[in-house]
Scaffold this motif. Structure first.
Motif, PDB file in Angstrom:
ATOM      1  N   ILE A  62       0.829  -1.269  -0.057  1.00 28.44           N
ATOM      2  CA  ILE A  62      -0.014  -0.005   0.075  1.00 28.44           C
ATOM      3  C   ILE A  62       0.813   1.173   0.013  1.00 28.44           C
ATOM      4  N   SER A  66       0.691   3.834  -2.927  1.00 31.79           N
ATOM      5  CA  SER A  66       0.212   5.391  -2.712  1.00 31.79           C
ATOM      6  C   SER A  66       1.396   6.293  -2.448  1.00 31.79           C
ATOM      7  N   LEU A  77      -6.401   3.486   2.566  1.00 35.23           N
ATOM      8  CA  LEU A  77      -6.103   2.083   1.902  1.00 35.23           C
ATOM      9  C   LEU A  77      -5.657   0.967   2.886  1.00 35.23           C
ATOM     10  N   ILE A  89     -11.646  -1.038  -2.712  1.00 34.64           N
ATOM     11  CA  ILE A  89     -10.689  -0.071  -2.665  1.00 34.64           C
ATOM     12  C   ILE A  89     -11.158   0.898  -4.289  1.00 34.64           C
TER      13      ILE A  89
END
Length: 180
Positions: A62, A66, A77, A89
Motif C-alpha cells: 500500500i 500510494s 487504503l 478499494i
C-alpha cells in the motif's frame, strides 16, 4: 467491483476529511492515479487479498501504491486491507470521485471521434455539453474510434449524445421506414 454501502461510507468519510483540509481536488487526482494503477495491475489486487501474505507486507505494498499520496489516503487504503475489504478499494475511489465531481460541478465524459481532438475542440465540447447536463465543466476522455465516419458521440454518465454520421444515417433510415 463491489458497490456496497461500506464503500460509500468509506468514501464519504474520506471526502469529509478532504473538505475539512481543503484538499478535495488533490485527493481526487491521487485516487484517480491509484484507481488506474489497480486497474492496470490485477496481480496487485490478488496479492493484497492473499491470506498467505502478512499484514506488514500488505502495508508495504500500500505504501508503494500510494507513494506521493496524502497520508489520509494511504491510511484509508491500509484500513481497507486490515478489515479485509481490499475488493472495495476501486469502489471507494469511484464513490469519492463522484462526490468530488458533484461538489465541483464536474462530470466525466467519454468522447468518441474519428480522429484525435485538439485542446480547443475538447474545450468547446466541454462547454457545450456541460450546460446540457447542468454542470460547470466536463473531464473529457477522448477515444478515437476508426469506425466512425465523422462527428462525435459523447457519453456522460448514462446519457449518450450521438452526433456521428452513422447515428444520423441510422435515424434517417428509421424515420424513412416508419413513414412508409
Amino acid at each position: 467491483m463491489s458497490k456496497s454501502g461500506a464503500a460509500k461510507r468509506y468514501a464519504i468519510a474520506l471526502f469529509e476529511l478532504a473538505k475539512e483540509h481543503n484538499q478535495v481536488a488533490k485527493f481526487d487526482q491521487e485516487l484517480r492515479v491509484i484507481q488506474q494503477v489497480l486497474a492496470e495491475n490485477n496481480q496487485l489486487y490478488k496479492a493484497l487479498e492473499a491470506p498467505g501474505i502478512s499484514l506488514a507486507d500488505k502495508h508495504a505494498m500500500i505504501n508503494t501504491l500510494s507513494a506521493g499520496a496524502s497520508a489520509m489516503i494511504t491510511n484509508t487504503l491500509k484500513l481497507l486491507v486490515e478489515r479485509r475489504r481490499t475488493n472495495e478499494i476501486a469502489a471507494v475511489c469511484d464513490e469519492f470521485i463522484k462526490l468530488s465531481n458533484e461538489e465541483r460541478g464536474v462530470a466525466d465524459a467519454l468522447v468518441y471521434s474519428a480522429r484525435p481532438l485538439t485542446e480547443e475542440e475538447q474545450t468547446n465540447v466541454s462547454h457545450t455539453f456541460a450546460r446540457k447536463v447542468g454542470k460547470q465543466t466536463l473531464n473529457i476522455e477522448s477515444i478515437v474510434d476508426s469506425n466512425l465516419l465523422g462527428g462525435l458521440k459523447v457519453q456522460i454518465g448514462n446519457r449518450i449524445f450521438d452526433g456521428t454520421l452513422r447515428g444520423k444515417l441510422d435515424r434517417l433510415q428509421k424515420q424513412l421506414t416508419t413513414n412508409l
